[in-house]
Design a protein around this motif. Sequence first.
Motif, mmCIF file in Angstrom:
data_model
loop_
_atom_site.group_PDB
_atom_site.id
_atom_site.type_symbol
_atom_site.label_atom_id
_atom_site.label_comp_id
_atom_site.label_asym_id
_atom_site.label_seq_id
_atom_site.Cartn_x
_atom_site.Cartn_y
_atom_site.Cartn_z
ATOM 1 N N LEU A 236 0.805 -1.226 0.000
ATOM 2 C CA LEU A 236 0.000 0.000 0.000
ATOM 3 C C LEU A 236 0.840 1.279 0.000
ATOM 4 O O LEU A 236 0.383 2.309 -0.508
ATOM 5 N N ALA A 237 2.034 1.251 0.621
ATOM 6 C CA ALA A 237 2.834 2.474 0.746
ATOM 7 C C ALA A 237 3.160 3.110 -0.601
ATOM 8 O O ALA A 237 2.963 4.326 -0.786
ATOM 9 N N LEU B 7 -0.002 9.091 8.112
ATOM 10 C CA LEU B 7 -0.692 7.837 7.798
ATOM 11 C C LEU B 7 0.280 6.799 7.260
ATOM 12 O O LEU B 7 0.195 5.617 7.613
ATOM 13 N N ARG B 8 1.214 7.226 6.420
ATOM 14 C CA ARG B 8 2.188 6.283 5.851
ATOM 15 C C ARG B 8 3.083 5.695 6.928
ATOM 16 O O ARG B 8 3.436 4.502 6.895
ATOM 17 N N GLN B 9 3.495 6.526 7.876
ATOM 18 C CA GLN B 9 4.375 6.043 8.940
ATOM 19 C C GLN B 9 3.681 5.038 9.852
ATOM 20 O O GLN B 9 4.343 4.180 10.445
ATOM 21 N N ARG B 10 2.369 5.138 9.972
ATOM 22 C CA ARG B 10 1.625 4.264 10.886
ATOM 23 C C ARG B 10 0.739 3.266 10.138
ATOM 24 O O ARG B 10 -0.211 2.732 10.696
ATOM 25 N N LEU B 11 1.079 3.039 8.877
ATOM 26 C CA LEU B 11 0.266 2.148 8.062
ATOM 27 C C LEU B 11 0.302 0.716 8.572
ATOM 28 O O LEU B 11 -0.729 0.028 8.626
ATOM 29 N N ARG B 12 1.477 0.233 8.979
ATOM 30 C CA ARG B 12 1.587 -1.134 9.484
ATOM 31 C C ARG B 12 0.765 -1.316 10.752
ATOM 32 O O ARG B 12 0.065 -2.326 10.938
ATOM 33 N N THR C 276 -3.607 -0.429 19.617
ATOM 34 C CA THR C 276 -4.543 0.681 19.455
ATOM 35 C C THR C 276 -4.202 1.832 20.400
ATOM 36 O O THR C 276 -4.192 3.009 20.002
ATOM 37 N N ALA C 277 -3.911 1.495 21.658
ATOM 38 C CA ALA C 277 -3.560 2.529 22.634
ATOM 39 C C ALA C 277 -2.244 3.215 22.254
ATOM 40 O O ALA C 277 -2.114 4.439 22.376
ATOM 41 N N TRP C 278 -1.253 2.438 21.787
ATOM 42 C CA TRP C 278 0.013 3.031 21.355
ATOM 43 C C TRP C 278 -0.198 4.004 20.196
ATOM 44 O O TRP C 278 0.412 5.074 20.161
ATOM 45 N N LEU C 279 -1.055 3.612 19.275
ATOM 46 C CA LEU C 279 -1.315 4.484 18.125
ATOM 47 C C LEU C 279 -1.994 5.781 18.564
ATOM 48 O O LEU C 279 -1.629 6.878 18.107
ATOM 49 N N VAL C 280 -2.973 5.682 19.454
ATOM 50 C CA VAL C 280 -3.653 6.886 19.943
ATOM 51 C C VAL C 280 -2.678 7.792 20.688
ATOM 52 O O VAL C 280 -2.691 9.020 20.522
ATOM 53 N N VAL C 281 -1.805 7.211 21.509
ATOM 54 C CA VAL C 281 -0.805 8.006 22.239
ATOM 55 C C VAL C 281 0.105 8.741 21.264
ATOM 56 O O VAL C 281 0.417 9.931 21.442
ATOM 57 N N GLY C 282 0.554 8.039 20.211
ATOM 58 C CA GLY C 282 1.422 8.687 19.231
ATOM 59 C C GLY C 282 0.757 9.850 18.527
ATOM 60 O O GLY C 282 1.393 10.874 18.259
ATOM 61 N N LEU C 283 -0.540 9.711 18.233
ATOM 62 C CA LEU C 283 -1.256 10.797 17.558
ATOM 63 C C LEU C 283 -1.479 11.985 18.483
ATOM 64 O O LEU C 283 -1.311 13.137 18.079
ATOM 65 N N VAL C 284 -1.860 11.706 19.729
ATOM 66 C CA VAL C 284 -2.101 12.797 20.680
ATOM 67 C C VAL C 284 -0.796 13.529 21.006
ATOM 68 O O VAL C 284 -0.775 14.760 21.171
ATOM 69 N N ALA C 285 0.307 12.782 21.093
ATOM 70 C CA ALA C 285 1.599 13.401 21.415
ATOM 71 C C ALA C 285 2.064 14.360 20.327
ATOM 72 O O ALA C 285 2.942 15.192 20.581
ATOM 73 N N ARG C 286 1.494 14.278 19.120
ATOM 74 C CA ARG C 286 1.875 15.199 18.055
ATOM 75 C C ARG C 286 1.512 16.644 18.381
ATOM 76 O O ARG C 286 2.014 17.573 17.754
#
Length: 447
Positions: free
Chosen positions: A52-53, A76-81, A117-127
């Motif tokens: 997909l990348a 989105l590309r960085q977190r696609l996996r 899922t929690a790791w992904l949400v943390v990464g997005l909020v930390a932005r």
Amino acid sequence: MDFINADTLTTLNRLWAQVEIFFNSMFLPSRIWQIGIILACFAVAHLGRLWLAPKLDNWARGRALSTRQMRWVILLRQRLRGLLFILLAWAAVFALNALKGFYSWRFLVVLAATLVTAWLVVGLVARLIRNRALRQIVTWGAWIWVTLYYLGFWDEVERLLASLGIDFGGFRITALAVLKAVVLTTVLLSVARIVTGQTTARLRTNAEISPSMTELVIKVMQVLLYGSAFFIGLKAVGFDLTGLAVLSGAIGVGLGFGLQKVVSNLVSGVIILLDKSIKPGDVISLGETFGWINSLGARYVSVLTRDGKEFLIPNEDLITGQVVNWSHSNEFVRIDLHFGTAYHDDPHTVRALAIEAAQSVGRVLSDRPTVCHITGFGDSSVDYVLRFWITDPVEGLTNVRGAVYLALWDSFQKNGISIPFPQREVRMLDGSSLAVHRNDENSQSKN
């Protein structure tokens, strides 16, 4: 002041026993199958990312995306996996729920899907945190907390951190209190930054509020929000703020003597904002500095000049010094040009030509009268002053003066008006040493 006590060792032993039980349970047959499902989901997600990348990259290149949209595409590309793994893991959970006899095989799969899922949400909020180093610290700290929480280890880790501390008389600082204070302060500072950023953008686009009042509201809001975040963080640790107030008062007296200039600039900045004498966009001149106000700071004012230089002028100099604000009450600026013509030129014609030449320049206002007056009779010329008006001093004064001078030159050349320059005539009197010497040279040349 013991940092580690008996309660700490007991809590540490309980935590280690809980970790051993968890990892020993991984070798049960049902758990091994669940680990296999998790690894299969990860492998498929990895292959899906490889497929997909490039398609996502080609899609982004084929569209005129804004900078903000491009950032979201890169994110989105960085977190696609991770996104693909979450979809596959939760799909596997639903499948295990639907299959009879496999409901007990879902524990690790649910745990893995929840953690990612929690790791992904943390990464997005930390932005939301702009500082990169702070963002990394917050991200890793939140990931560790999420992992410990969902693995069931957080209660024991919390007791462990609460047992680690240092006593200062009747006051005890624990590792848990410091951690809570750091997390709370970071969150509050991030929220304060977001609120101030959004409010600042809206205030500066509001035409009903003056620029000086806008800057004052922004500064007060920043002090209140950031100050509140700091003191709430101290309160979370357990500091007594009444004692801190007494200490800060004593420190303030000492700093007042050593930082008189700094305090003076701060107070002068508040005065400038309140009396609206200077605001962003104004064109000012202070001594040899001429430019427009770029921003009003707590300690200095940023002034941009026409040659690209940015002067940081202390606020105190603007209060105590003589400042020319070319656009304080209105945007109209009058410019005076001085010139002279020869005595044989008709002054009436010169004045008419000068007014016509000035009005031919685009930046000179036509709805305000341009006038030309005789100011005196000089040694070699009749002296004039040409006065005209402009409304855009921010575009420069030297260039408009030069344009009007050039128009004067062209008009005078076309109509035969001469601009005199000083001339000196040397006469040698009879009997002077120079005259005798010259007569001797003439006699020798004749012979």
